[in-house]
Design a protein around this motif. Sequence first.
Motif, PDB file in Angstrom:
ATOM      1  N   UNK A   1       0.822  -1.210   0.000  1.00 34.21           N
ATOM      2  CA  UNK A   1       0.000   0.000   0.000  1.00 34.21           C
ATOM      3  C   UNK A   1       0.853   1.255   0.000  1.00 34.21           C
ATOM      4  N   UNK A   2       0.582   2.103  -0.979  1.00 33.99           N
ATOM      5  CA  UNK A   2       1.242   3.402  -1.003  1.00 33.99           C
ATOM      6  C   UNK A   2       0.141   4.455  -1.011  1.00 33.99           C
ATOM      7  N   UNK A   3       0.272   5.441  -0.122  1.00 32.69           N
ATOM      8  CA  UNK A   3      -0.789   6.446  -0.012  1.00 32.69           C
ATOM      9  C   UNK A   3      -0.319   7.786  -0.578  1.00 32.69           C
ATOM     10  N   UNK A   4      -1.066   8.274  -1.561  1.00 31.66           N
ATOM     11  CA  UNK A   4      -0.819   9.592  -2.140  1.00 31.66           C
ATOM     12  C   UNK A   4      -1.968  10.518  -1.750  1.00 31.66           C
TER      13      UNK A   4
ATOM     14  N   UNK B   1       1.205  11.357   9.427  1.00 31.84           N
ATOM     15  CA  UNK B   1       0.250  10.264   9.629  1.00 31.84           C
ATOM     16  C   UNK B   1       0.452   9.128   8.619  1.00 31.84           C
ATOM     17  N   UNK B   2       1.586   9.148   7.926  1.00 27.04           N
ATOM     18  CA  UNK B   2       1.979   7.943   7.205  1.00 27.04           C
ATOM     19  C   UNK B   2       1.712   7.884   5.708  1.00 27.04           C
ATOM     20  N   UNK B   3       1.265   8.980   5.077  1.00 29.00           N
ATOM     21  CA  UNK B   3       1.164   8.968   3.613  1.00 29.00           C
ATOM     22  C   UNK B   3       2.569   9.030   3.019  1.00 29.00           C
TER      23      UNK B   3
ATOM     24  N   UNK C   1      -7.663  12.605  10.728  1.00 30.78           N
ATOM     25  CA  UNK C   1      -8.519  11.579  11.334  1.00 30.78           C
ATOM     26  C   UNK C   1      -8.601  10.354  10.417  1.00 30.78           C
ATOM     27  N   UNK C   2      -8.722  10.597   9.123  1.00 30.52           N
ATOM     28  CA  UNK C   2      -8.816   9.473   8.172  1.00 30.52           C
ATOM     29  C   UNK C   2      -7.543   8.623   8.200  1.00 30.52           C
ATOM     30  N   UNK C   3      -6.394   9.266   8.080  1.00 30.46           N
ATOM     31  CA  UNK C   3      -5.133   8.507   8.080  1.00 30.46           C
ATOM     32  C   UNK C   3      -4.903   7.852   9.438  1.00 30.46           C
TER      33      UNK C   3
END
Lengths: 181, 181
Positions: free
Chosen positions: A13-16, A41-43, A154-156
């Motif tokens: 998983x990679x978050x952009x 938060x980790x993106x 909050x989402x992340x």
Amino acid sequence: MIPISYLRFNGGLMITVLRLGHRHVRDHRISTHCGLVARAFGADEIIFSGERDDKLMESIDKVARNFGGDFKTRYERNWRRIITEFTGVKVHLTMYGLPLESELEGIKNKIKSVPRDMLVIIGGQKVPGEVYQLADYNIAIGNQPHSEVAALAVFLNVLQPVPDFSGGKKIIPQKRGKKLV
Amino acid sequence: MIPISYLRFNGGLMITVLRLGHRHVRDHRISTHCGLVARAFGADEIIFSGERDDKLMESIDKVARNFGGDFKTRYERNWRRIITEFTGVKVHLTMYGLPLESELEGIKNKIKSVPRDMLVIIGGQKVPGEVYQLADYNIAIGNQPHSEVAALAVFLNVLQPVPDFSGGKKIIPQKRGKKLV
């Protein structure tokens, strides 16, 4: 249930984050906060659209250099292309969307099924109606007006990707005062 | 365990946010987001310190009028007095503090024991060292630099007070598009 962190650990998983409609001066600090939140938060990266603002990206890059990890910033005028060409799960955070609580399992399952990368889209003052159509999920962090910075955090935070802050300065948690090494 | 919402329902818990060091123009939008987040995530009021900014308070009051509830904004030059005279639990959100995960139960227990109101203190660029001493808890939402808007949102989201948005416009959650009644 396989945690998201497991997928991340395995390169899954990679978050952009895509920040729409940035405006010079007026949005400088909010967009900076969006970038810092994405990183903290980790993106993996944030893409800014709207007006190009190199200073904005430099200020986030500077924090990333100081505090470690491999977070990226870049500018892309054509936000539509970013969304349409993205092959992973596209989540648009908006107060008009469906509650996170009811959609979270669906999102997690969609990620796990392949597993695929995630694009998290946040506004801008005026988000084009098209974005609501192009996103796989329109998700509300509460149906009250508040902040794209807060919604992203909050989402992340709920998704809990595993951030990488290697090689940077470290803050040592203190009951009182500050300690940075 | 008694949820925080139970105490709130019984008139036990009132949450005040204190935003330190507001500066005209430069902080206008970040402080607005702090106010909107405080309201949307269930705090009862926000007190701004630093430079007085009536427009800032008006813009938050306007949202509160439109979307319901009884959220209050006010200005107080003397932040020290606010903190020292506050009789409830004082939580300062700072990236230098102890992790929320390890301190949350302690905070909840402290609230329940009396139960007492809560003051949540957020910076400003430069938080006076005194604040770290006056607070009961210095709490970090991750030990990375990010955003007071994000820290406030995540903290209140974990605390889960029950917000009151009665009498306002309502957003009806939609899969796509916007619906406001």
